[in-house]
Enzyme design. Structure first.
Site, PDB file in Angstrom:
ATOM      1  N   CYS A 103       2.155   0.795  -8.888  1.00 10.29           N
ATOM      2  CA  CYS A 103       3.226   1.299  -8.020  1.00 10.29           C
ATOM      3  C   CYS A 103       4.512   1.531  -8.805  1.00 10.29           C
ATOM      4  O   CYS A 103       5.289   2.419  -8.503  1.00 10.29           O
ATOM      5  CB  CYS A 103       3.480   0.313  -6.896  1.00 10.29           C
ATOM      6  SG  CYS A 103       3.779  -1.361  -7.493  1.00 10.29           S
TER       7      CYS A 103
ATOM      8  N   GLU B 176       5.507  -3.319   0.995  1.00 10.60           N
ATOM      9  CA  GLU B 176       5.741  -2.969  -0.421  1.00 10.60           C
ATOM     10  C   GLU B 176       4.976  -1.678  -0.652  1.00 10.60           C
ATOM     11  O   GLU B 176       3.749  -1.673  -0.635  1.00 10.60           O
ATOM     12  CB  GLU B 176       5.209  -4.067  -1.345  1.00 10.60           C
ATOM     13  CG  GLU B 176       5.839  -5.427  -1.145  1.00 10.60           C
ATOM     14  CD  GLU B 176       7.294  -5.471  -1.565  1.00 10.60           C
ATOM     15  OE1 GLU B 176       7.731  -4.610  -2.360  1.00 10.60           O
ATOM     16  OE2 GLU B 176       8.007  -6.365  -1.087  1.00 10.60           O
TER      17      GLU B 176
ATOM     18  N   GLY C 177       0.837  -1.192   0.000  1.00 11.33           N
ATOM     19  CA  GLY C 177       0.000   0.000   0.000  1.00 11.33           C
ATOM     20  C   GLY C 177       0.870   1.239   0.000  1.00 11.33           C
ATOM     21  O   GLY C 177       2.031   1.209  -0.421  1.00 11.33           O
ATOM     22  N   SER C 178       0.316   2.309   0.533  1.00 10.04           N
ATOM     23  CA  SER C 178       1.023   3.593   0.487  1.00 10.04           C
ATOM     24  C   SER C 178       2.160   3.634   1.509  1.00 10.04           C
ATOM     25  O   SER C 178       2.131   2.925   2.529  1.00 10.04           O
ATOM     26  CB  SER C 178       0.036   4.721   0.794  1.00 10.04           C
ATOM     27  OG  SER C 178      -0.450   4.568   2.108  1.00 10.04           O
ATOM     28  N   THR C 179       3.123   4.488   1.252  1.00 10.47           N
ATOM     29  CA  THR C 179       4.231   4.669   2.188  1.00 10.47           C
ATOM     30  C   THR C 179       3.706   5.241   3.510  1.00 10.47           C
ATOM     31  O   THR C 179       4.188   4.870   4.586  1.00 10.47           O
ATOM     32  CB  THR C 179       5.292   5.581   1.541  1.00 10.47           C
ATOM     33  OG1 THR C 179       5.841   4.856   0.424  1.00 10.47           O
ATOM     34  CG2 THR C 179       6.407   5.941   2.499  1.00 10.47           C
ATOM     35  N   ARG C 180       2.716   6.100   3.422  1.00  4.72           N
ATOM     36  CA  ARG C 180       2.147   6.693   4.646  1.00  4.72           C
ATOM     37  C   ARG C 180       1.636   5.600   5.592  1.00  4.72           C
ATOM     38  O   ARG C 180       2.003   5.557   6.771  1.00  4.72           O
ATOM     39  CB  ARG C 180       0.986   7.651   4.275  1.00  4.72           C
ATOM     40  CG  ARG C 180       0.345   8.369   5.442  1.00  4.72           C
ATOM     41  CD  ARG C 180      -0.857   9.205   4.998  1.00  4.72           C
ATOM     42  NE  ARG C 180      -1.957   8.395   4.480  1.00  4.72           N
ATOM     43  CZ  ARG C 180      -2.839   7.755   5.230  1.00  4.72           C
ATOM     44  NH1 ARG C 180      -2.775   7.822   6.543  1.00  4.72           N
ATOM     45  NH2 ARG C 180      -3.806   7.035   4.682  1.00  4.72           N
TER      46      ARG C 180
ATOM     47  N   GLY D 136       2.271   2.353   5.300  1.00  5.07           N
ATOM     48  CA  GLY D 136       3.361   1.398   5.535  1.00  5.07           C
ATOM     49  C   GLY D 136       4.177   1.762   6.763  1.00  5.07           C
ATOM     50  O   GLY D 136       4.566   0.896   7.556  1.00  5.07           O
TER      51      GLY D 136
HETATM   52  P1  NAD Z   1      -3.335   2.509   1.273  1.00  2.00           P
HETATM   53  O1  NAD Z   1      -2.063   2.538   2.025  1.00  2.00           O
HETATM   54  O2  NAD Z   1      -4.285   3.627   1.455  1.00  2.00           O
HETATM   55  O3  NAD Z   1      -4.155   1.197   1.630  1.00  2.00           O
HETATM   56  C1  NAD Z   1      -3.587  -0.092   1.482  1.00  2.00           C
HETATM   57  C2  NAD Z   1      -4.296  -1.049   2.414  1.00  2.00           C
HETATM   58  O4  NAD Z   1      -4.032  -0.640   3.754  1.00  2.00           O
HETATM   59  C3  NAD Z   1      -5.809  -1.072   2.271  1.00  2.00           C
HETATM   60  O5  NAD Z   1      -6.270  -2.385   2.436  1.00  2.00           O
HETATM   61  C4  NAD Z   1      -6.266  -0.196   3.430  1.00  2.00           C
HETATM   62  O6  NAD Z   1      -7.561  -0.492   3.888  1.00  2.00           O
HETATM   63  C5  NAD Z   1      -5.233  -0.526   4.467  1.00  2.00           C
HETATM   64  N1  NAD Z   1      -5.065   0.496   5.508  1.00  2.00           N
HETATM   65  C6  NAD Z   1      -5.287   1.830   5.411  1.00  2.00           C
HETATM   66  N2  NAD Z   1      -5.056   2.428   6.598  1.00  2.00           N
HETATM   67  C7  NAD Z   1      -4.664   1.461   7.453  1.00  2.00           C
HETATM   68  C8  NAD Z   1      -4.286   1.449   8.818  1.00  2.00           C
HETATM   69  N3  NAD Z   1      -4.270   2.555   9.540  1.00  2.00           N
HETATM   70  N4  NAD Z   1      -3.932   0.263   9.372  1.00  2.00           N
HETATM   71  C9  NAD Z   1      -3.924  -0.870   8.648  1.00  2.00           C
HETATM   72  N5  NAD Z   1      -4.302  -0.918   7.348  1.00  2.00           N
HETATM   73  C10 NAD Z   1      -4.659   0.221   6.762  1.00  2.00           C
HETATM   74  O7  NAD Z   1      -2.938   2.330  -0.255  1.00  2.00           O
HETATM   75  P2  NAD Z   1      -3.895   2.199  -1.495  1.00  2.00           P
HETATM   76  O8  NAD Z   1      -4.424   3.529  -1.862  1.00  2.00           O
HETATM   77  O9  NAD Z   1      -4.860   1.090  -1.295  1.00  2.00           O
HETATM   78  O10 NAD Z   1      -2.877   1.690  -2.614  1.00  2.00           O
HETATM   79  C11 NAD Z   1      -2.070   2.520  -3.339  1.00  2.00           C
HETATM   80  C12 NAD Z   1      -0.652   2.453  -2.847  1.00  2.00           C
HETATM   81  O11 NAD Z   1      -0.162   1.109  -2.903  1.00  2.00           O
HETATM   82  C13 NAD Z   1       0.297   3.250  -3.729  1.00  2.00           C
HETATM   83  O12 NAD Z   1       1.151   4.001  -2.929  1.00  2.00           O
HETATM   84  C14 NAD Z   1       1.055   2.175  -4.481  1.00  2.00           C
HETATM   85  O13 NAD Z   1       2.323   2.581  -4.937  1.00  2.00           O
HETATM   86  C15 NAD Z   1       1.136   1.099  -3.475  1.00  2.00           C
HETATM   87  N6  NAD Z   1       1.443  -0.181  -4.106  1.00  2.00           N
HETATM   88  C16 NAD Z   1       2.689  -0.709  -3.942  1.00  2.00           C
HETATM   89  C17 NAD Z   1       3.028  -1.913  -4.553  1.00  2.00           C
HETATM   90  C18 NAD Z   1       4.396  -2.520  -4.389  1.00  2.00           C
HETATM   91  O14 NAD Z   1       4.546  -3.710  -4.655  1.00  2.00           O
HETATM   92  N7  NAD Z   1       5.400  -1.770  -3.960  1.00  2.00           N
HETATM   93  C19 NAD Z   1       2.080  -2.572  -5.334  1.00  2.00           C
HETATM   94  C20 NAD Z   1       0.813  -2.006  -5.480  1.00  2.00           C
HETATM   95  C21 NAD Z   1       0.499  -0.810  -4.851  1.00  2.00           C
END
Ligand code: NAD
Length: 489
Positions: A290, A255, A232-235, A237
């Site tokens: 990503c 990731e 997911g997002s770096t924030r 993560g």
């Molecule tokens: P996101 O971080 O908003 O959400 C990702 C997941 O985390 C979702 O299931 C969400 O419900 C969950 N989440 C959100 N807040 C949380 C918290 N406080 N505690 C636990 N879980 C929480 O990201 P997104 O908008 O779903 O995805 C886009 C991001 O993912 C982009 O930054 C993209 O680059 C990244 N991404 C990375 C890869 C990689 O392999 N490096 C692959 C695909 C996407």
């Protein structure tokens, strides 16, 4: 199509089940705004139930204790289930998150199935080690499953992102609790049903849909989860690592985001190919990748020629109905993401970049969420659209004068997921590839991809690698067993 119906209930201990408190949220399609179904809005109690089921399954060894050859057969059957349901899964993915159905079928389903099959096949081919110790002892170095693995994934490639984690985790003998994104929960729920049908025992693979703060956090904070694998997002993560530390020091793998530089030197061996790759890769999956090459660095002397060719390709990426086979760019996942993309486009305009193409929201399907393929020229590395991940079909074009200049610009970013370099000079290719701080560097192409190679990032693009045999490192503990040998010889 209209008679398609979806089951949004959670999947815990081999059964479909509503959230403990009965709460749901609406799953809306970005294709045309239709309501797909109500989805279980899981919270702490549901996470507790799923983790308890996963723990019980792990403790009685119903999965980890299975002979490797048998576990392999079940994993391969699981992969075959995906292929058997490919059309349904592809259509579900498209309706849920907006990507063109032809790619959902040819890329997402196939790649997820291939990933599950590949790790399944590896189960009875990976050996442990014996250390080269003195003959007074035997030291075994063995790998054991970590136990209960929590998995949290995003919405851009829902099945593939889930498969990259659940496949090696399950193959290694772990139990899994998967929380899909609230924006695309439907295929994950079907994967759990297909896994059960293939013979993965109840409790081994559980899926709990819900919001990040309500379902994701309790999973990351859970005292009985041994490992949390997050994409997911770096924030978010960063929060995952904090939650792992705050709770039981579970292993945390992340990731995260990217802002990948794609560097084209004037001696690029095939300019047309470089243009096609630059344009095709940023607009693939609506730019919601990503590893999208969102920063395009073109050597100043060929920039005009490059952009002229690029602009000729843009019309073929106009968004259309994702359910039509001819469509190559579909809908943006939801209103929030569409607004984010439009805000970045506005910031590009405000900060002085030159809009060459696109820039507007459009509505090729009534009620849907779409944005034009967008290209900005005259971008500098300090502009917001060059620094931050947009996660939409927006290409920022920058220029450079020599290798040292472009490497410095390319590396001056918090992310380090992927990069590319185009040149016919092998020394330059190697030198630049080595100097780029990225988990993957492409030379004279951008699209090569295979389950056999690791995927992940340097810097704030995350910790750990998905794919390849290296992924087993995340889901296994290494154990040393010393055995004394009192040899009579
Ligand atoms: P996101 O971080 O908003 O959400 C990702 C997941 O985390 C979702 O299931 C969400 O419900 C969950 N989440 C959100 N807040 C949380 C918290 N406080 N505690 C636990 N879980 C929480 O990201 P997104 O908008 O779903 O995805 C886009 C991001 O993912 C982009 O930054 C993209 O680059 C990244 N991404 C990375 C890869 C990689 O392999 N490096 C692959 C695909 C996407």
């Amino acid at each position: 199509m209209t008679d398609l119906s979806f089951d949004g209930r959670a999947f815990i201990n081999g059964e479909r089940i509503a959230a403990r408190d009965g709460q749901t949220f609406d799953c809306i399609s970005p294709v045309d705004g239709r309501l797909l179904t109500a989805v279980a809005r899981c919270g702490e109690a549901d996470i507790d139930a799923a983790v308890a089921a996963a723990r019980a399954a792990f403790e009685d060894r119903r999965w980890s204790g299975m002979a490797p050859a048998q576990r392999k057969r079940v994993m391969i059957k699981f992969a075959e289930q995906l292929i058997a349901h490919a059309d349904e899964l592809a259509l579900t993915e498209t309706l849920d998150m907006g990507k063109p159905v032809k790619y959902a079928r040819s890329v997402d389903v196939n790649s997820a199935a291939n990933c599950i099959r590949w790790y399944g096949e590896a189960v009875d081919k990976v050996y442990d080690e014996i250390a080269p110790t003195p003959s007074t002892a035997l030291a075994l170095i063995t790998r054991e499953p970590v136990g209960v693995v929590g998995v949290i994934v995003p919405w851009n490639y829902p099945m593939i992102m889930a498969a990259w984690k659940i496949a090696p985790a399950l193959a290694a003998g772990n139990s899994v609790v998967l929380k899909p994104s609230e924006k695309s929960p439907l295929t994950a729920l079907r994967l759990a049903e297909l896994a059960l049908a293939a013979g993965i025992p109840p409790g081994v693979f559980n899926v709990v849909p819900g919001y990040g703060a309500e379902a994701g956090s309790p999973l990351a904070l859970h005292m009985d989860v041994d490992c949390i694998a997050f994409t997911g997002s770096t924030r978010v993560g960063k929060q995952i690592h904090v939650m792992a530390g705050q709770s039981n020091l579970k292993r945390a793998w992340t990731e995260l985001g990217g802002k990948s530089p794609n560097i084209v030197f004037a001696d690029c061996p095939d300019l047309d190919k470089a243009v096609e790759a630059a344009v095709g890769s940023i607009f693939f999956n609506q730019g919601e990748s990503c590893n999208a090459p969102s920063r395009l660095f073109v050597e100043a002397s060929i920039k005009d020629a490059f952009l002229e060719k690029a602009l000729k390709l843009v019309p073929q990426y106009q968004p259309g109905n994702p359910l039509e086979k001819s469509t190559v760019m579909g809908a943006i996942v939801d209103r929030t993401q569409l607004d984010t993309v439009l805000r970045y486009i506005e910031s590009g305009r405000q900060e002085g970049a030159k809009l060459l193409a696109g820039g507007e929201a459009v509505e090729p399907v009534k009620g849907g969420l779409y944005v034009q393929p967008t290209i900005f020229d005259g971008v500098t590395n300090t502009m917001t659209i060059a620094r931050e991940e947009i996660f939409g079909p927006v290409l920022s074009v920058l220029s450079f004068t020599d290798a040292a200049d472009v490497v410095k610009q390319a590396n001056s970013n918090i992310y380090g997921l992927q990069a590319a370099v185009w040149t016919r000079d092998i020394n330059k290719a190697h030198g630049v590839a080595r100097a780029l701080r990225a988990g993957t560097v492409h030379v004279n192409q951008y699209d090569e991809d295979d389950i056999t190679v690791p995927f992940g990032g340097f810097k704030q693009s995350g910790v750990g690698r998905d794919k390849s045999l290296h992924a087993f490192d995340k889901y296994t503990e290494t154990k040393t067993t010393w055995i004394r040998i009192d040899s009579p010889l």
